[in-house]
Design an enzyme around this catalytic site. Structure first.
Site, short mmCIF file in Angstrom:
data_model
loop_
_atom_site.label_atom_id
_atom_site.label_comp_id
_atom_site.label_asym_id
_atom_site.label_seq_id
_atom_site.Cartn_x
_atom_site.Cartn_y
_atom_site.Cartn_z
N SER A 250 124.70 84.39 -60.89
CA SER A 250 123.46 85.14 -60.65
C SER A 250 123.55 86.56 -61.19
O SER A 250 124.48 87.30 -60.87
CB SER A 250 123.18 85.25 -59.16
OG SER A 250 122.81 84.02 -58.64
N HIS B 213 118.64 82.78 -63.40
CA HIS B 213 119.44 81.75 -64.08
C HIS B 213 118.59 81.14 -65.19
O HIS B 213 117.50 80.63 -64.94
CB HIS B 213 119.84 80.64 -63.11
CG HIS B 213 120.96 81.02 -62.19
ND1 HIS B 213 122.24 80.60 -62.38
CD2 HIS B 213 120.97 81.80 -61.10
CE1 HIS B 213 123.01 81.11 -61.42
NE2 HIS B 213 122.24 81.83 -60.63
N HIS C 38 122.94 74.73 -58.16
CA HIS C 38 123.48 75.00 -56.82
C HIS C 38 123.14 73.84 -55.88
O HIS C 38 122.09 73.21 -56.02
CB HIS C 38 122.87 76.27 -56.24
CG HIS C 38 123.10 77.49 -57.08
ND1 HIS C 38 122.31 77.80 -58.15
CD2 HIS C 38 124.04 78.46 -56.99
CE1 HIS C 38 122.74 78.92 -58.70
NE2 HIS C 38 123.79 79.34 -58.04
N TYR D 41 122.17 74.19 -52.89
CA TYR D 41 120.97 74.52 -52.10
C TYR D 41 119.66 74.20 -52.83
O TYR D 41 118.60 74.19 -52.23
CB TYR D 41 120.98 75.98 -51.62
CG TYR D 41 120.97 77.02 -52.73
CD1 TYR D 41 119.84 77.25 -53.50
CD2 TYR D 41 122.10 77.76 -53.00
CE1 TYR D 41 119.83 78.19 -54.51
CE2 TYR D 41 122.11 78.72 -54.01
CZ TYR D 41 120.98 78.92 -54.76
OH TYR D 41 120.98 79.84 -55.76
N GLU D 42 119.75 73.95 -54.14
CA GLU D 42 118.53 73.57 -54.87
C GLU D 42 118.19 72.10 -54.62
O GLU D 42 117.12 71.65 -55.03
CB GLU D 42 118.74 73.78 -56.37
CG GLU D 42 118.90 75.24 -56.78
CD GLU D 42 119.19 75.39 -58.25
OE1 GLU D 42 118.24 75.39 -59.05
OE2 GLU D 42 120.37 75.49 -58.61
N ALA E 9 128.09 85.66 -58.10
CA ALA E 9 127.77 86.82 -57.27
C ALA E 9 128.19 86.47 -55.85
O ALA E 9 128.02 85.33 -55.43
CB ALA E 9 126.27 87.10 -57.31
N MET F 189 127.61 80.93 -52.68
CA MET F 189 127.00 79.60 -52.58
C MET F 189 127.27 78.74 -53.82
O MET F 189 126.47 77.88 -54.17
CB MET F 189 125.49 79.74 -52.37
CG MET F 189 125.10 80.63 -51.20
SD MET F 189 123.33 80.92 -51.15
CE MET F 189 123.22 82.24 -49.93
N SER F 190 128.40 78.98 -54.48
CA SER F 190 128.66 78.21 -55.71
C SER F 190 130.16 78.11 -55.98
O SER F 190 130.98 78.33 -55.09
CB SER F 190 127.98 78.90 -56.89
OG SER F 190 128.62 80.13 -57.18
N ASN G 288 127.06 92.76 -52.63
CA ASN G 288 126.60 93.31 -51.34
C ASN G 288 127.68 93.11 -50.30
O ASN G 288 128.58 92.28 -50.47
CB ASN G 288 125.33 92.58 -50.89
CG ASN G 288 125.55 91.08 -50.79
OD1 ASN G 288 125.53 90.38 -51.80
ND2 ASN G 288 125.80 90.60 -49.59
N HIS H 269 117.90 88.43 -52.44
CA HIS H 269 118.35 87.91 -53.72
C HIS H 269 118.10 88.92 -54.84
O HIS H 269 118.89 89.03 -55.77
CB HIS H 269 117.66 86.57 -54.02
CG HIS H 269 118.11 85.94 -55.32
ND1 HIS H 269 119.40 85.53 -55.53
CD2 HIS H 269 117.43 85.70 -56.46
CE1 HIS H 269 119.50 85.04 -56.77
NE2 HIS H 269 118.32 85.12 -57.35
N1 HPA Z 1 126.32 85.55 -49.00
C1 HPA Z 1 126.27 84.39 -49.68
N2 HPA Z 1 126.08 84.32 -50.99
C2 HPA Z 1 125.93 85.47 -51.65
C3 HPA Z 1 125.96 86.71 -51.01
C4 HPA Z 1 126.17 86.76 -49.60
O1 HPA Z 1 126.22 87.82 -48.96
N3 HPA Z 1 125.77 87.66 -51.98
C5 HPA Z 1 125.64 87.00 -53.15
N4 HPA Z 1 125.73 85.68 -52.97
#
Ligand code: HPA
Length: 269
Positions: free
Chosen positions: A28, A58, A80, A82-83, A110, A208-209, A232, A244
């Site tokens: 990402s 993406h 992903h 989650y998609e 990310a 998440m990947s 973050n 996001h």
């Molecule tokens: N949590 C999960 N996935 C993420 C995060 C997060 O804080 N930041 C970027 N992808």
């Protein structure tokens, strides 16, 4: 014809039998890596048996190029869990890269920091991972021509390769943290209690990947490298709400440092 072979035939036809040494998956906000490079672009939509990515930030194409005399194939955008995709769909491109001849896979993502001293815009080399999804991409009938039924996962991101990468980063003046990546399915971000738990379990960053691709890469016997861009502080470590857009934004801001690190890895591998 075999599914994998149909994909390979299409790619070979479009690229003139391009044989990548290295495959690179862009996470990402990191899609800008290829923007000044010339190469061949194949949208996932056009490639037999590939699925398209639906996430903002993406792109959804394979990009074939030569950099520092190394042939590389880049996934501009990944799939992903989650998609709604199956892990076998998410990891299908890794099998394709292996079959095309790639020896090394560089996975980027990310991630949220689970500790105060890993700050937004830091880069983290993944030394190991925790699969917190309860799923595994190798579930199902095993193809013994690709890898073993019960593959060992004790040394996915090898120390020798990590030591090399830390050395390259040092020579380029790129600060590189090192830590354990935890994967959740998403798409919701974590609760503060979950973040506390992941820290206690030994995690340093959460995302998440990456984990499905790393499992399959290791299963296939490829050299596997993982790099997280900390975008973050994970939930509860900072009081801010997560978004996001923030994740993609930090990706853009840190693009230069990220590009420098990837370039030095590709140049020296
Ligand atoms: N949590 C999960 N996935 C993420 C995060 C997060 O804080 N930041 C970027 N992808």
């Amino acid at each position: 014809m075999d599914k994998l072979q149909a994909t390979i035939n299409y790619i070979n036809e479009k690229t003139g039998n391009f044989k990548p040494d290295i495959a690179l998956v862009l996470g990402s906000g990191l899609g800008g890596f290829t923007k000044d490079l010339n190469g061949i672009t194949l949208p996932y939509n056009d490639i037999p048996n590939f699925r398209a990515s639906t996430v903002k930030g993406h792109k959804g194409a394979l990009f074939f190029t030569t950099l520092f005399n190394k042939k590389i194939v880049v996934m501009q955008g990944r799939l992903h869990f989650y998609e709604g995709y199956e892990l076998t769909d998410i990891t299908y491109p890794i099998k394709v890269f292996k079959k095309l001849g790639a020896k090394t896979l560089i996975l980027t993502n990310a991630a949220g920091s689970l500790r105060e001293d890993f700050k937004p815009s830091d880069l983290m080399l993944i030394k190991d991972h925790i699969n917190f999804t309860g799923k595994n991409p190798l579930i199902g009938k095993n193809d013994d021509t690709l890898g073993e039924r019960f593959p060992d996962m004790s040394n996915i991101y090898t120390e020798a390769l990590r030591d090399q990468i830390k050395e390259y980063a040092k020579n380029e003046g790129v600060d590189l943290k090192e830590g354990v990546y935890v994967m959740t399915t998403g798409p919701s971000y974590e609760t503060p209690s979950e973040v506390k738990m992941f820290g206690k379990l030994g995690g340093d960053a959460v995302g998440m990947s990456t984990v499905p691709e790393a499992i399959v890469s290791n299963y296939l016997g490829m050299n596997t490298i993982g790099i997280s861009l900390i975008t973050n502080y994970a939930s509860g470590i900072s009081k801010n709400k997560l978004s996001h857009d923030e994740v993609v934004e930090v990706g853009h801001i840190t693009a230069q440092k990220f590009t420098k690190l990837i370039n030095t890895i590709i140049n020296n591998l």
